[in-house]
Design an enzyme around this catalytic site. Structure first.
Site, PDB file in Angstrom:
ATOM      1  N   SER A 137       0.873  -1.183   0.000  1.00 39.53           N
ATOM      2  CA  SER A 137       0.000   0.000   0.000  1.00 39.53           C
ATOM      3  C   SER A 137       0.903   1.222   0.000  1.00 39.53           C
ATOM      4  O   SER A 137       2.091   1.117   0.352  1.00 39.53           O
ATOM      5  CB  SER A 137      -0.849  -0.031   1.278  1.00 39.53           C
ATOM      6  OG  SER A 137      -1.406   1.231   1.552  1.00 39.53           O
ATOM      7  N   TYR A 150      -2.266  -0.611  10.530  1.00 45.28           N
ATOM      8  CA  TYR A 150      -2.202  -0.900   9.089  1.00 45.28           C
ATOM      9  C   TYR A 150      -0.859  -0.452   8.522  1.00 45.28           C
ATOM     10  O   TYR A 150      -0.192  -1.199   7.797  1.00 45.28           O
ATOM     11  CB  TYR A 150      -3.361  -0.187   8.378  1.00 45.28           C
ATOM     12  CG  TYR A 150      -3.467  -0.509   6.909  1.00 45.28           C
ATOM     13  CD1 TYR A 150      -3.937  -1.753   6.490  1.00 45.28           C
ATOM     14  CD2 TYR A 150      -3.109   0.418   5.932  1.00 45.28           C
ATOM     15  CE1 TYR A 150      -4.045  -2.056   5.129  1.00 45.28           C
ATOM     16  CE2 TYR A 150      -3.212   0.130   4.579  1.00 45.28           C
ATOM     17  CZ  TYR A 150      -3.684  -1.114   4.187  1.00 45.28           C
ATOM     18  OH  TYR A 150      -3.788  -1.412   2.846  1.00 45.28           O
TER      19      TYR A 150
HETATM   20  N1  LIG Z   1      -8.604  -1.304  -1.098  1.00 46.63           N
HETATM   21  C1  LIG Z   1      -7.607  -0.440  -0.980  1.00 46.63           C
HETATM   22  O1  LIG Z   1      -7.801   0.780  -0.999  1.00 46.63           O
HETATM   23  C2  LIG Z   1      -6.194  -0.933  -0.832  1.00 46.63           C
HETATM   24  C3  LIG Z   1      -5.152  -0.025  -1.021  1.00 46.63           C
HETATM   25  C4  LIG Z   1      -3.844  -0.465  -0.878  1.00 46.63           C
HETATM   26  C5  LIG Z   1      -3.583  -1.778  -0.570  1.00 46.63           C
HETATM   27  N2  LIG Z   1      -4.618  -2.640  -0.384  1.00 46.63           N
HETATM   28  C6  LIG Z   1      -4.294  -4.015  -0.029  1.00 46.63           C
HETATM   29  O2  LIG Z   1      -4.776  -4.877  -1.020  1.00 46.63           O
HETATM   30  C7  LIG Z   1      -5.066  -6.158  -0.460  1.00 46.63           C
HETATM   31  C8  LIG Z   1      -6.463  -6.592  -0.871  1.00 46.63           C
HETATM   32  O3  LIG Z   1      -7.374  -5.625  -0.389  1.00 46.63           O
HETATM   33  P1  LIG Z   1      -8.836  -5.430  -0.997  1.00 46.63           P
HETATM   34  O4  LIG Z   1      -9.097  -3.988  -0.930  1.00 46.63           O
HETATM   35  O5  LIG Z   1      -8.964  -6.147  -2.274  1.00 46.63           O
HETATM   36  O6  LIG Z   1      -9.675  -6.120   0.180  1.00 46.63           O
HETATM   37  P2  LIG Z   1     -10.976  -7.056   0.211  1.00 46.63           P
HETATM   38  O7  LIG Z   1     -11.838  -6.773  -0.953  1.00 46.63           O
HETATM   39  O8  LIG Z   1     -11.517  -6.907   1.576  1.00 46.63           O
HETATM   40  O9  LIG Z   1     -10.345  -8.503   0.060  1.00 46.63           O
HETATM   41  C9  LIG Z   1      -9.489  -8.999   1.038  1.00 46.63           C
HETATM   42  C10 LIG Z   1      -9.182 -10.436   0.734  1.00 46.63           C
HETATM   43  O10 LIG Z   1      -8.309 -10.909   1.765  1.00 46.63           O
HETATM   44  C11 LIG Z   1      -8.849 -12.105   2.312  1.00 46.63           C
HETATM   45  N3  LIG Z   1      -8.610 -12.157   3.738  1.00 46.63           N
HETATM   46  C12 LIG Z   1      -8.857 -11.181   4.653  1.00 46.63           C
HETATM   47  N4  LIG Z   1      -8.565 -11.624   5.884  1.00 46.63           N
HETATM   48  C13 LIG Z   1      -8.125 -12.906   5.728  1.00 46.63           C
HETATM   49  C14 LIG Z   1      -7.693 -13.893   6.632  1.00 46.63           C
HETATM   50  N5  LIG Z   1      -7.665 -13.665   7.946  1.00 46.63           N
HETATM   51  N6  LIG Z   1      -7.320 -15.103   6.142  1.00 46.63           N
HETATM   52  C15 LIG Z   1      -7.359 -15.345   4.821  1.00 46.63           C
HETATM   53  N7  LIG Z   1      -7.772 -14.444   3.898  1.00 46.63           N
HETATM   54  C16 LIG Z   1      -8.150 -13.243   4.367  1.00 46.63           C
HETATM   55  C17 LIG Z   1     -10.350 -12.018   2.035  1.00 46.63           C
HETATM   56  O11 LIG Z   1     -10.901 -13.309   1.858  1.00 46.63           O
HETATM   57  P3  LIG Z   1     -11.991 -13.946   2.848  1.00 46.63           P
HETATM   58  O12 LIG Z   1     -12.674 -12.812   3.567  1.00 46.63           O
HETATM   59  O13 LIG Z   1     -12.850 -14.768   1.997  1.00 46.63           O
HETATM   60  O14 LIG Z   1     -11.124 -14.751   3.728  1.00 46.63           O
HETATM   61  C18 LIG Z   1     -10.417 -11.285   0.712  1.00 46.63           C
HETATM   62  O15 LIG Z   1     -10.321 -12.191  -0.367  1.00 46.63           O
HETATM   63  C19 LIG Z   1      -4.907  -5.999   1.055  1.00 46.63           C
HETATM   64  O16 LIG Z   1      -3.642  -6.495   1.435  1.00 46.63           O
HETATM   65  C20 LIG Z   1      -4.957  -4.484   1.260  1.00 46.63           C
HETATM   66  O17 LIG Z   1      -4.241  -4.055   2.381  1.00 46.63           O
HETATM   67  C21 LIG Z   1      -5.917  -2.265  -0.519  1.00 46.63           C
END
Ligand SMILES: NC(=O)c1ccc[n+]([C@@H]2O[C@H](COP(=O)([O-])OP(=O)(O)OC[C@H]3O[C@@H](n4cnc5c(N)ncnc54)[C@H](OP(=O)(O)O)[C@@H]3O)[C@@H](O)[C@H]2O)c1
Length: 254
Positions: A137, A150
């Site tokens: 991130s 975070y």
């Molecule tokens: N969205 C943003 O603005 C943003 C910006 C920068 C970086 N990121 C990073 O990008 C990555 C994905 O984020 P996203 O925004 O796509 O989030 P999301 O839509 O909430 O998806 C998160 C994924 O992680 C899995 N997950 C969460 N907790 C878990 C656990 N305890 N064990 C196994 N799997 C787990 C979830 O699967 P289940 O719930 O099915 O387990 C889901 O598939 C993250 O690392 C986040 O920090 C996001």
């Protein structure tokens, strides 16, 4: 590394950036295995991929369980690309950051990636080919208010990715990081609704406030992040190792 032979693992493949990455890489011809906790969401992902003729399967895996991760890795066999994407985000001012919240972030955002990488890297090194891509991130590079857990977890992830890169120098394996700003995903939707609740704003206004933090004036689309992951995972990126690709419209430059 021939594209047609690649088997890819995407943690957190059921949602958001992970889901977009699963579809992007599968459309490019990879066999993709999505990891997650929610079997229903993973089954829906598989059905949708099958409907598009894509080679996507999934595994339910509790990534907090060290032996379960190792057993999964042993069972998966040869993996050419690992995308460490699973993650969580919940803001709080530092005095309101409980130990549980702190440990949940470090565990989900960093320890999962450590366990998966530790389990799959030896096979990549043995075959002298592989790609590890970490989804960190912009919070891996800068501090911001109300996000200590975070931010610390994403700084740690970046350190992990760079350490892996140092260890694989001179081999056919690379380790790199993508660092997006706010992306349009369910995780961001949850942040938007918490922000709306806290500030008494409408969700649209809360989302617009997040969008204004970017010079793009909008959220990033998950497919834009998936495209960067696809590049770092590609054979043509073999000379790129230990790098962090920021995807934020130029809001931070380093
Ligand atoms: N969205 C943003 O603005 C943003 C910006 C920068 C970086 N990121 C990073 O990008 C990555 C994905 O984020 P996203 O925004 O796509 O989030 P999301 O839509 O909430 O998806 C998160 C994924 O992680 C899995 N997950 C969460 N907790 C878990 C656990 N305890 N064990 C196994 N799997 C787990 C979830 O699967 P289940 O719930 O099915 O387990 C889901 O598939 C993250 O690392 C986040 O920090 C996001």
């Amino acid at each position: 590394m021939a594209d047609s032979e690649r088997r890819v693992v995407v943690s957190g493949g059921s949602s958001g950036i992970g889901r977009a990455t699963v579809f992007t890489l599968a459309k490019e011809g990879d066999e993709v295995i999505a990891l997650g906790r929610d079997s229903g969401r993973l089954a829906a992902l598989e059905r949708r991929a099958r409907a598009h003729g894509l080679n996507v399967t999934s595994r339910v895996c509790d990534l907090t369980d060290e032996s379960a991760v190792q057993a999964l890795a042993d069972d998966l066999g040869e993996i050419s690309v690992l995308v460490n994407n699973a993650g969580t985000a919940q803001g709080a001012p530092l005095p309101g950051t409980s130990l549980e919240l702190w440990e949940r972030h470090l565990s989900t955002n960093t320890t999962f990636a450590f366990l998966l990488t530790r389990a799959l890297l030896p096979g990549m090194l043995e075959r002298d080919e592989g790609r590890v891509v970490f989804v960190a991130s912009t919070a891996a590079h800068t501090g911001s208010r109300y996000a200590a857990a975070y931010t610390a977890s994403k700084h740690a992830m970046l350190g992990l990715a760079r350490s892996v890169a140092a260890e694989v120098v001179g081999t056919g394996v690379t380790s790199n990081t993508v660092c997006p700003a706010f992306v349009r995903t369910p995780l961001t939707e949850r942040s938007v609704s918490r922000l709306a609740q806290r500030t008494g704003r409408e969700p649209e206004q809360a989302e617009a406030a997040l969008a204004r933090t970017s010079p793009l004036g909008r959220l990033i689309e998950p497919e834009e992040v998936a495209a960067a992951i696809s590049y770092l995972a590609s054979p043509l990126a073999r000379a790129v190792n230990g790098q962090s690709l920021t995807i934020d419209g130029g809001g931070t430059q380093r």
